[in-house]
Design a protein around this motif. Structure first.
Motif, PDB file in Angstrom:
ATOM      1  N   ILE A 230       0.841  -1.205   0.000  1.00  0.00           N
ATOM      2  CA  ILE A 230       0.000   0.000   0.000  1.00  0.00           C
ATOM      3  C   ILE A 230       0.871   1.249   0.000  1.00  0.00           C
ATOM      4  N   ASN A 231       0.569   2.169  -0.895  1.00  0.00           N
ATOM      5  CA  ASN A 231       1.181   3.495  -0.884  1.00  0.00           C
ATOM      6  C   ASN A 231       0.174   4.439  -0.240  1.00  0.00           C
ATOM      7  N   TRP A 232       0.447   4.860   0.979  1.00  0.00           N
ATOM      8  CA  TRP A 232      -0.526   5.656   1.730  1.00  0.00           C
ATOM      9  C   TRP A 232      -0.706   7.058   1.168  1.00  0.00           C
ATOM     10  N   ASN A 282     -11.477  13.748   5.941  1.00  0.00           N
ATOM     11  CA  ASN A 282     -10.058  14.019   5.743  1.00  0.00           C
ATOM     12  C   ASN A 282      -9.510  14.751   6.960  1.00  0.00           C
ATOM     13  N   THR A 283      -8.198  14.739   7.144  1.00  0.00           N
ATOM     14  CA  THR A 283      -7.533  15.521   8.187  1.00  0.00           C
ATOM     15  C   THR A 283      -6.234  16.067   7.604  1.00  0.00           C
ATOM     16  N   ASN A 284      -5.500  16.777   8.415  1.00  0.00           N
ATOM     17  CA  ASN A 284      -4.198  17.293   7.969  1.00  0.00           C
ATOM     18  C   ASN A 284      -3.048  16.369   8.350  1.00  0.00           C
ATOM     19  N   ALA A 285      -3.351  15.184   8.831  1.00  0.00           N
ATOM     20  CA  ALA A 285      -2.312  14.246   9.253  1.00  0.00           C
ATOM     21  C   ALA A 285      -1.535  13.716   8.044  1.00  0.00           C
ATOM     22  N   VAL A 286      -0.342  13.216   8.301  1.00  0.00           N
ATOM     23  CA  VAL A 286       0.479  12.667   7.219  1.00  0.00           C
ATOM     24  C   VAL A 286      -0.135  11.359   6.730  1.00  0.00           C
ATOM     25  N   PRO A 287      -0.007  11.067   5.457  1.00  0.00           N
ATOM     26  CA  PRO A 287      -0.536   9.804   4.936  1.00  0.00           C
ATOM     27  C   PRO A 287       0.058   8.597   5.668  1.00  0.00           C
ATOM     28  N   GLY A 288      -0.794   7.677   6.043  1.00  0.00           N
ATOM     29  CA  GLY A 288      -0.360   6.486   6.754  1.00  0.00           C
ATOM     30  C   GLY A 288      -0.537   6.569   8.256  1.00  0.00           C
ATOM     31  N   MET A 289      -0.887   7.757   8.779  1.00  0.00           N
ATOM     32  CA  MET A 289      -1.055   7.878  10.234  1.00  0.00           C
ATOM     33  C   MET A 289      -2.355   7.215  10.672  1.00  0.00           C
ATOM     34  N   VAL A 290      -2.259   6.403  11.735  1.00  0.00           N
ATOM     35  CA  VAL A 290      -3.429   5.761  12.332  1.00  0.00           C
ATOM     36  C   VAL A 290      -4.077   6.788  13.249  1.00  0.00           C
ATOM     37  N   GLN A 302      -5.264   7.816   7.845  1.00  0.00           N
ATOM     38  CA  GLN A 302      -5.193   8.905   6.874  1.00  0.00           C
ATOM     39  C   GLN A 302      -4.475   8.442   5.611  1.00  0.00           C
ATOM     40  N   THR A 303      -4.981   8.850   4.456  1.00  0.00           N
ATOM     41  CA  THR A 303      -4.322   8.573   3.179  1.00  0.00           C
ATOM     42  C   THR A 303      -3.951   9.894   2.521  1.00  0.00           C
TER      43      THR A 303
END
Length: 339
Positions: A230-232, A282-290, A302-303
């Motif tokens: 998976i590419n987040w 959606n959020t402003n978190a980095v892709p891949g963050m649980v 987050q993706t």
């Protein structure tokens, strides 16, 4: 009576074979002799080494025909050559087949092979040909988020999936299907169409009319195990589609705290947000963050665009678990970043 050689290997091909065998038995017991056909042989891949001890395991088609033969007292021959050479062709010719019926056999077949059959061969292909010629049309339709797919039954030709089409049926997609579900559906409806073709061929002495494929061909590629990573940074909807397209193989995986983790089931939050306003899109978190664990929904990740909600996960060499059981046995997962 029409004599049929069936070619196939995976579980979906075994499902089609089951239905065709049962219809064949009905045709043979019917008073309408003109519609009779019989499966006289099965062509499948040789047993392959599997598991920790690399034991040789027959294909699902070979397993099913063994069950059929034992239960019915039948003697359908099973051919498992590594390559279709003269010896294999001679063995197949001995059962005197009139037609070859193929679904996911997995080998390229040549003119010497097709010369064994008075009526040639027909192939069940799970796409709307000429779209998605090749070995992976079902995952391709899911990955591309097509609104519909279907299957084609074509006269077999020397070019891969280039034969004229006898039957083509469309199926709408709800964007919740896995490759396994879609292939099994194709196996069922495609087998019904095949039985109709075989009965008609037995009755008329020739295959039904076929039409050349219309439109520009497209092709699908071979899937490798590494393709499941998976590419987040991808969108939640793309990752959702990828998980479904690669179920059951090769599966989709990521790395969590240095360990391989498979995401077995998930859905883009946009599919659920209309039912549950508490789920952010959606959020402003980095892709891949649980991001969070919601007991009623799943694990939010987050993706690159949108949130993926994972509902079934599996650590390497462990059994798959629902998201609640997974969280009960996993520490420091919320706030971690999957890679």
């Amino acid at each position: 009576m029409l004599r049929v050689l069936y070619g196939g290997s995976p579980a979906a091909a075994a499902k089609s074979l089951e239905l065709i065998l049962k219809d064949s038995a009905m045709s043979l017991s019917s008073s309408l002799k003109s519609d009779q056909y019989k499966i006289v042989g099965v062509l499948t891949n040789p047993p392959s080494p599997q598991g920790r001890h690399r034991e040789l395991v027959p294909t699902e088609v070979a397993k099913y025909i063994a069950i059929w033969n034992e239960a019915r007292g039948d003697d359908v021959k099973v051919f498992t050559p590594e390559h279709i050479r003269q010896e294999a062709r001679d063995e197949i010719a001995a059962v005197k087949p009139d037609i070859f019926v193929c679904f996911a056999y997995g080998h390229i077949l040549g003119p010497k092979f097709f010369s064994l059959f008075a009526h040639g061969g027909i192939n069940l292909h799970p796409s709307l040909l000429p779209k998605y010629r090749g070995a992976t049309p079902v995952p391709a339709a899911i990955l591309n988020r097509d609104s519909e797919t279907g299957f084609s039954i074509q006269k077999m030709a020397l070019g891969i999936d280039e034969g004229d089409v006898i039957v083509q049926e469309r199926m709408g997609l709800a964007h919740t299907e896995t490759a396994e579900m879609l292939l099994n559906k194709t196996a069922l409806y495609g087998a019904i169409a095949i039985t109709n073709i075989l009965r008609q061929t037995a009755r008329c002495g020739s295959l039904p009319p076929a039409m050349p494929q219309e439109g520009k061909p497209s092709y699908c590629t071979i899937i490798k195990k590494e393709d499941g990573r998976i590419n987040w940074k991808d969108s939640a909807e793309d990752i959702d589609a990828k998980i479904r397209a690669y179920t059951p193989w090769p599966g989709c995986f990521t790395t969590a705290n240095g360990q391989n983790l498979r995401i077995v089931k998930a859905a883009a939050a946009t599919k659920i947000a209309l039912q549950d306003n508490s789920i952010p899109k959606n959020t402003n978190a980095v892709p891949g963050m649980v991001l969070a664990f919601i007991k009623q929904r799943g694990i939010l990740i987050q993706t690159g665009d949108g949130i993926l909600i994972a509902t079934e996960l599996q650590w390497q060499a462990k059994k798959a678990m629902d998201y609640k059981s997974f969280m009960n046995g996993t520490r420091n997962f919320i706030g971690s970043v999957l890679e």
